[in-house]
Design a protein around this motif. Structure first.
Motif, PDB file in Angstrom:
ATOM      1  N   GLN A 196      14.549  13.275 -27.970  1.00 54.66           N
ATOM      2  CA  GLN A 196      15.795  12.883 -28.608  1.00 54.66           C
ATOM      3  C   GLN A 196      16.946  13.632 -27.922  1.00 54.66           C
ATOM      4  OE1 GLN A 196      16.058  10.555 -30.999  1.00 54.66           O
ATOM      5  NE2 GLN A 196      13.827  10.248 -30.921  1.00 54.66           N
ATOM      6  N   PRO A 197      18.188  13.149 -28.052  1.00 48.24           N
ATOM      7  CA  PRO A 197      19.315  13.860 -27.434  1.00 48.24           C
ATOM      8  C   PRO A 197      19.385  15.328 -27.859  1.00 48.24           C
ATOM      9  CG  PRO A 197      20.024  11.704 -28.198  1.00 48.24           C
ATOM     10  CD  PRO A 197      18.627  11.876 -28.688  1.00 48.24           C
ATOM     11  N   GLY A 198      19.092  15.599 -29.138  1.00 42.14           N
ATOM     12  CA  GLY A 198      19.163  16.977 -29.615  1.00 42.14           C
ATOM     13  C   GLY A 198      18.191  17.903 -28.922  1.00 42.14           C
ATOM     14  N   SER A 199      16.977  17.401 -28.622  1.00 46.88           N
ATOM     15  CA  SER A 199      15.996  18.249 -27.957  1.00 46.88           C
ATOM     16  C   SER A 199      16.393  18.501 -26.508  1.00 46.88           C
ATOM     17  CB  SER A 199      14.606  17.603 -28.021  1.00 46.88           C
ATOM     18  OG  SER A 199      14.588  16.340 -27.393  1.00 46.88           O
ATOM     19  N   ILE A 200      17.021  17.515 -25.857  1.00 46.84           N
ATOM     20  CA  ILE A 200      17.491  17.702 -24.482  1.00 46.84           C
ATOM     21  C   ILE A 200      18.611  18.735 -24.449  1.00 46.84           C
ATOM     22  CG2 ILE A 200      18.686  16.571 -22.558  1.00 46.84           C
ATOM     23  CD1 ILE A 200      17.162  14.011 -23.252  1.00 46.84           C
ATOM     24  N   VAL A 201      19.580  18.567 -25.341  1.00 45.60           N
ATOM     25  CA  VAL A 201      20.703  19.511 -25.380  1.00 45.60           C
ATOM     26  C   VAL A 201      20.210  20.910 -25.719  1.00 45.60           C
ATOM     27  CG1 VAL A 201      22.831  20.118 -26.587  1.00 45.60           C
ATOM     28  CG2 VAL A 201      22.399  17.747 -25.955  1.00 45.60           C
ATOM     29  N   GLY A 202      19.339  21.016 -26.736  1.00 46.31           N
ATOM     30  CA  GLY A 202      18.870  22.328 -27.168  1.00 46.31           C
ATOM     31  C   GLY A 202      18.132  23.077 -26.081  1.00 46.31           C
ATOM     32  N   ALA A 203      17.204  22.383 -25.397  1.00 40.82           N
ATOM     33  CA  ALA A 203      16.401  23.053 -24.376  1.00 40.82           C
ATOM     34  C   ALA A 203      17.237  23.437 -23.164  1.00 40.82           C
ATOM     35  CB  ALA A 203      15.246  22.141 -23.954  1.00 40.82           C
ATOM     36  N   ILE A 204      18.063  22.510 -22.673  1.00 39.79           N
ATOM     37  CA  ILE A 204      18.855  22.801 -21.473  1.00 39.79           C
ATOM     38  C   ILE A 204      19.912  23.860 -21.768  1.00 39.79           C
ATOM     39  CG2 ILE A 204      20.508  21.818 -19.832  1.00 39.79           C
ATOM     40  CD1 ILE A 204      18.925  19.240 -19.854  1.00 39.79           C
ATOM     41  N   THR A 223      12.522  24.772 -16.866  1.00 37.88           N
ATOM     42  CA  THR A 223      12.701  24.381 -18.266  1.00 37.88           C
ATOM     43  C   THR A 223      11.764  23.238 -18.631  1.00 37.88           C
ATOM     44  OG1 THR A 223      15.004  25.096 -18.293  1.00 37.88           O
ATOM     45  CG2 THR A 223      14.367  23.466 -19.937  1.00 37.88           C
ATOM     46  N   ARG A 224      11.232  23.317 -19.845  1.00 41.77           N
ATOM     47  CA  ARG A 224      10.343  22.274 -20.350  1.00 41.77           C
ATOM     48  C   ARG A 224      10.933  21.641 -21.605  1.00 41.77           C
ATOM     49  NH1 ARG A 224       4.963  22.629 -18.622  1.00 41.77           N
ATOM     50  NH2 ARG A 224       4.599  24.321 -17.139  1.00 41.77           N
ATOM     51  N   ILE A 225      10.693  20.368 -21.751  1.00 50.36           N
ATOM     52  CA  ILE A 225      11.018  19.650 -22.978  1.00 50.36           C
ATOM     53  C   ILE A 225       9.775  18.883 -23.378  1.00 50.36           C
ATOM     54  CG2 ILE A 225      12.487  17.913 -24.071  1.00 50.36           C
ATOM     55  CD1 ILE A 225      14.665  18.576 -22.076  1.00 50.36           C
ATOM     56  N   SER A 226       9.348  19.084 -24.624  1.00 54.00           N
ATOM     57  CA  SER A 226       8.106  18.474 -25.102  1.00 54.00           C
ATOM     58  C   SER A 226       6.932  18.823 -24.190  1.00 54.00           C
ATOM     59  CB  SER A 226       8.258  16.951 -25.224  1.00 54.00           C
ATOM     60  OG  SER A 226       9.261  16.634 -26.164  1.00 54.00           O
ATOM     61  N   GLY A 227       6.935  20.044 -23.662  1.00 55.41           N
ATOM     62  CA  GLY A 227       5.847  20.513 -22.820  1.00 55.41           C
ATOM     63  C   GLY A 227       5.892  20.030 -21.390  1.00 55.41           C
ATOM     64  N   GLN A 228       6.893  19.246 -21.017  1.00 52.72           N
ATOM     65  CA  GLN A 228       6.987  18.647 -19.690  1.00 52.72           C
ATOM     66  C   GLN A 228       8.086  19.334 -18.891  1.00 52.72           C
ATOM     67  OE1 GLN A 228       5.208  15.954 -18.466  1.00 52.72           O
ATOM     68  NE2 GLN A 228       6.312  15.842 -16.535  1.00 52.72           N
ATOM     69  N   LEU A 229       7.774  19.751 -17.655  1.00 52.63           N
ATOM     70  CA  LEU A 229       8.817  20.280 -16.773  1.00 52.63           C
ATOM     71  C   LEU A 229       9.857  19.201 -16.524  1.00 52.63           C
ATOM     72  CD1 LEU A 229       6.926  22.354 -14.059  1.00 52.63           C
ATOM     73  CD2 LEU A 229       8.743  23.188 -15.539  1.00 52.63           C
ATOM     74  N   ILE A 230      11.138  19.534 -16.672  1.00 52.06           N
ATOM     75  CA  ILE A 230      12.151  18.481 -16.568  1.00 52.06           C
ATOM     76  C   ILE A 230      12.480  18.132 -15.114  1.00 52.06           C
ATOM     77  CG2 ILE A 230      13.146  19.097 -18.785  1.00 52.06           C
ATOM     78  CD1 ILE A 230      15.464  20.423 -17.292  1.00 52.06           C
ATOM     79  N   ARG A 256      19.185  13.933 -13.232  1.00 52.57           N
ATOM     80  CA  ARG A 256      17.987  13.232 -13.693  1.00 52.57           C
ATOM     81  C   ARG A 256      16.954  14.261 -14.155  1.00 52.57           C
ATOM     82  NH1 ARG A 256      15.350   8.240 -11.740  1.00 52.57           N
ATOM     83  NH2 ARG A 256      13.098   8.376 -12.133  1.00 52.57           N
ATOM     84  N   ILE A 257      16.350  14.017 -15.302  1.00 57.80           N
ATOM     85  CA  ILE A 257      15.259  14.871 -15.770  1.00 57.80           C
ATOM     86  C   ILE A 257      14.045  13.984 -16.066  1.00 57.80           C
ATOM     87  CG2 ILE A 257      16.764  16.656 -16.710  1.00 57.80           C
ATOM     88  CD1 ILE A 257      16.352  15.488 -19.473  1.00 57.80           C
ATOM     89  N   PRO A 263      10.598  30.050 -26.892  1.00 59.95           N
ATOM     90  CA  PRO A 263       9.334  29.425 -26.485  1.00 59.95           C
ATOM     91  C   PRO A 263       9.261  29.090 -25.001  1.00 59.95           C
ATOM     92  CG  PRO A 263      10.113  28.489 -28.545  1.00 59.95           C
ATOM     93  CD  PRO A 263      11.216  29.366 -28.040  1.00 59.95           C
ATOM     94  N   GLY A 264      10.353  28.533 -24.443  1.00 57.20           N
ATOM     95  CA  GLY A 264      10.316  28.138 -23.028  1.00 57.20           C
ATOM     96  C   GLY A 264      10.067  29.307 -22.102  1.00 57.20           C
ATOM     97  N   ARG A 265      10.742  30.418 -22.334  1.00 62.15           N
ATOM     98  CA  ARG A 265      10.572  31.585 -21.459  1.00 62.15           C
ATOM     99  C   ARG A 265       9.202  32.240 -21.677  1.00 62.15           C
ATOM    100  NH1 ARG A 265      13.866  34.588 -18.019  1.00 62.15           N
ATOM    101  NH2 ARG A 265      14.791  32.512 -17.724  1.00 62.15           N
ATOM    102  N   VAL A 266       8.700  32.221 -22.905  1.00 67.50           N
ATOM    103  CA  VAL A 266       7.352  32.767 -23.156  1.00 67.50           C
ATOM    104  C   VAL A 266       6.311  31.946 -22.401  1.00 67.50           C
ATOM    105  CG1 VAL A 266       5.570  33.089 -24.916  1.00 67.50           C
ATOM    106  CG2 VAL A 266       7.916  33.836 -25.367  1.00 67.50           C
ATOM    107  N   ILE A 267       6.412  30.618 -22.460  1.00 66.68           N
ATOM    108  CA  ILE A 267       5.489  29.756 -21.723  1.00 66.68           C
ATOM    109  C   ILE A 267       5.580  30.033 -20.227  1.00 66.68           C
ATOM    110  CG2 ILE A 267       5.138  27.358 -20.977  1.00 66.68           C
ATOM    111  CD1 ILE A 267       3.883  27.741 -23.604  1.00 66.68           C
ATOM    112  N   ASP A 268       6.786  30.212 -19.733  1.00 67.83           N
ATOM    113  CA  ASP A 268       6.991  30.492 -18.311  1.00 67.83           C
ATOM    114  C   ASP A 268       6.251  31.765 -17.900  1.00 67.83           C
ATOM    115  OD1 ASP A 268       7.977  29.888 -15.839  1.00 67.83           O
ATOM    116  OD2 ASP A 268       9.951  30.756 -16.173  1.00 67.83           O
TER     117      ASP A 268
END
Length: 585
Positions: free
Chosen positions: A509-517, A557-564, A499-500, A143-148
């Motif tokens: 959540q921690p899982g979403s941060i780890v997964g996306a990064i 990279t985005r998490i929850s739609g937000q650029l980190i 810092r993100i 999803p992240g690369r498709v959005i990019d």
């Protein structure tokens, strides 16, 4: 509709009954598919009829073919000028995106001119941009690369006809919900959508109700997804010691034929060559082999011309060779579906089988995922000792002598040896021993004894202590969240604080941060230290020496739609971003 395990919908069907394209049928036959699995039998007709589909099934049930076969059967190849993709498959990880892409390419073998393109974080943009410019009928992406690509206007989805969400629950757990919904809302309203998930959390239910009209909901219930007559074992071993461990297992384990699975095409060639150098009969099979070479290699495996096949996942799909008694996962698969497909090459048609798995210390979480998905525990095995190997070598040496005693050439060589012994006044036993040394080709016949293990003062010795140690090791593999007063954990890798710009306000959540990064930056989960989630930002410990390529990927990279907007927080110089090349949209 549902397809419980004890009443499979596929029991009376063949793929020819499902009205799919004849060319796709030929490709399925080539890879060994004979009858559709329950999820395929229920899903393919619905998708062929143009309906939206929500498929609930565990990994390893054949979901890829369930959505790929209808797409390939209905895709339009006549419009040569059309370069925009007609199908988009979203996958949570780059490993799954690559696996799906390779599988679709196999199913499309007889569809001339059909192009499949994977796009994911961590890969060069140049490769992806070139593929998009040339035109791709099917795009498989994270999803992240498709959005990019959508934001750069390098990916045109205005002509999209099919959209698949694969492992949808995993995508949401990794923090891709907003990205997924943005893609769904920005694509044509008349597209056909297929959503596949192992579970149906409220978010998945809401997405299906909002974006899928009158969807066919298909549930496949399974008790276990691996053969009960296949014994599954694992060995914890460091990467550097894998080759030695494999060699010992091959020498001690009684097997007829074995498939050794690795992750990459290059690794198949490298490992097969190393095995041949150690005296084993091995060959490689991967996606680069043309069909004639593949068939020849499989025929040689069946005939016993060699005993060890080193393979990638997709290259071994559909392979059914009765001699295969063992499957060894040299590289642990990163998704459970691959594991299930791999070990399915043994223990077939009522035969017993053996499935072995190599796992490094940092891959324990993958073992846990496999056990959850298969609903079967794996038993830890012990690495064969030097004594085990030497005992086996002596026994095989004796067996080879016994077999040679029946050779018709025995009288000839007996006379030659008697003549040599008389002429040189050497005992016959010494001549025989010299011939045995000659056959070793300067290699040592017996392994050298292992060096003694030096015990530390605080070394755990009891079974309970060792179990506690394993639990602590497992905890160390997981990223941790810093709370007030908590000290940083020790790490072999020098970490720095970054810092993100996402925090509690963004419901991360921690899982979403780890997964996306991890997914977009090409990092492993063990590269993470503490994660401190605050109101409008978070502090994440990552390796201090992140390479420019990783920093460039994370800058988008985005998490929850937000650029980190990743920046160094520890007072060090801020990481410089790689200049982005200019590309014409």
């Amino acid at each position: 509709m549902s397809a419980p395990e004890d009443e499979p919908l596929a029991s009376h069907l063949s793929f020819a009954d499902l009205d799919i394209d004849e060319r796709v049928l030929r490709a399925l036959a080539d890879v060994g598919y004979e009858t559709p699995s329950p999820i395929q039998a229920a899903t393919i007709p619905a998708l062929m009829a143009g309906r939206h589909v929500v498929g609930l099934a565990q990994t390893g049930t054949g979901k890829t073919a369930a959505f790929a076969v209808p797409i390939l059967s209905r895709i339009d190849l006549d419009d040569k000028a059309q370069k925009a993709p007609q199908a988009l498959i979203l996958a949570p990880t780059r490993e799954l995106a690559l696996q799906v892409s390779e599988a679709i390419s196999k199913y499309a073998h007889y569809l001339p001119g059909l192009h499949v393109l994977p796009i994911y974080g961590g890969q060069s943009y140049g490769v992806q941009l070139s593929g998009l410019r040339r035109g791709a009928h099917v795009v498989v992406g994270t999803p992240g690369r498709v959005i990019d690509h959508l934001e750069k206007k390098t990916l045109d989805l205005t002509r999209l006809r099919f959209l698949v969400l694969d492992e949808a629950d995993e995508m949401l757990q990794m923090g891709f919900q907003e990205d997924v919904e943005k893609i769904l809302s920005d694509t044509p309203a008349d597209k056909q959508v297929a959503l596949f998930s192992a579970t149906m959390p409220p978010q998945i239910r809401r997405i299906s109700k909002r974006y899928l009209t009158d969807a066919a909901e298909i549930t496949v219930k399974t008790k276990t997804v691996t053969a009960a007559n296949t014994r599954q074992r694992y060995l914890q071993v460091a990467n550097a010691q894998k080759m030695d461990a494999l060699t010992r297992i091959l020498e001690v384990e009684q097997f007829e034929a074995m498939i050794v699975f690795v992750r990459t095409k290059q690794a198949t060639e490298d490992l097969a060559e190393r095995l041949r150098a150690r005296g084993f009969s091995a060959a490689a099979i991967n996606g680069d082999l043309v069909q004639a070479q593949r068939e020849r290699t499989i025929a040689q495996l069946k005939s016993g011309a060699f005993d060890i096949l080193v393979a990638t996942d997709v290259a071994a799909r559909g392979l059914d060779v009765e001699r295969i008694s063992h499957v060894l996962n040299y590289d642990i698969p990163t998704d459970t579906e691959s594991y299930i497909h791999r070990i399915g090459r043994t223990g077939r048609a009522g035969r017993t089988g053996e499935a072995l798995l190599f796992m490094t210390h940092r891959e324990r979480h993958l073992l846990s995922s496999i056990e959850r998905a298969t609903r079967q525990p794996l038993t830890e095995m012990t690495l064969p000792s030097v004594e085990d190997v030497n005992t086996t070598r002596v026994a095989k040496f004796a067996d080879s002598i016994t077999a040679s005693l029946a050779s018709p050439q025995l009288p000839l060589f007996r006379g030659l040896i008697d003549d040599y012994a008389r002429e040189h006044d050497v005992p016959v036993a010494d001549v025989a021993a010299a011939l045995a040394v000659l056959s070793q080709d300067d290699q040592s016949f017996l392994l050298a004894p292992e060096p003694p293990v030096v015990k530390r003062k605080n070394e755990f010795s009891s079974a309970a202590d060792r179990a506690g140690d394993r639990d602590r090791d497992r905890d160390r593999d997981r990223p941790t969240v810093r709370v007030a007063g908590q000290r940083r954990a020790k790490s072999d890798v020098r970490l720095a604080t970054y810092r993100i710009r996402v925090g509690k306000r963004h419901k991360v959540q921690p899982g979403s941060i780890v997964g996306a990064i991890a997914n977009e930056g090409g990092l492993s989960r063990q590269d993470f230290g503490h994660i401190d989630i605050r109101i409008d930002h978070s502090l994440v410990e990552l390796p201090a020496d992140l390479p420019p390529r990783t920093l460039d990927a994370l800058s988008r990279t985005r998490i929850s739609g937000q650029l980190i907007e990743l920046t160094r927080e520890d007072g060090a110089e801020r990481p410089s971003r790689v200049k982005k090349p200019r590309h014409k949209p």
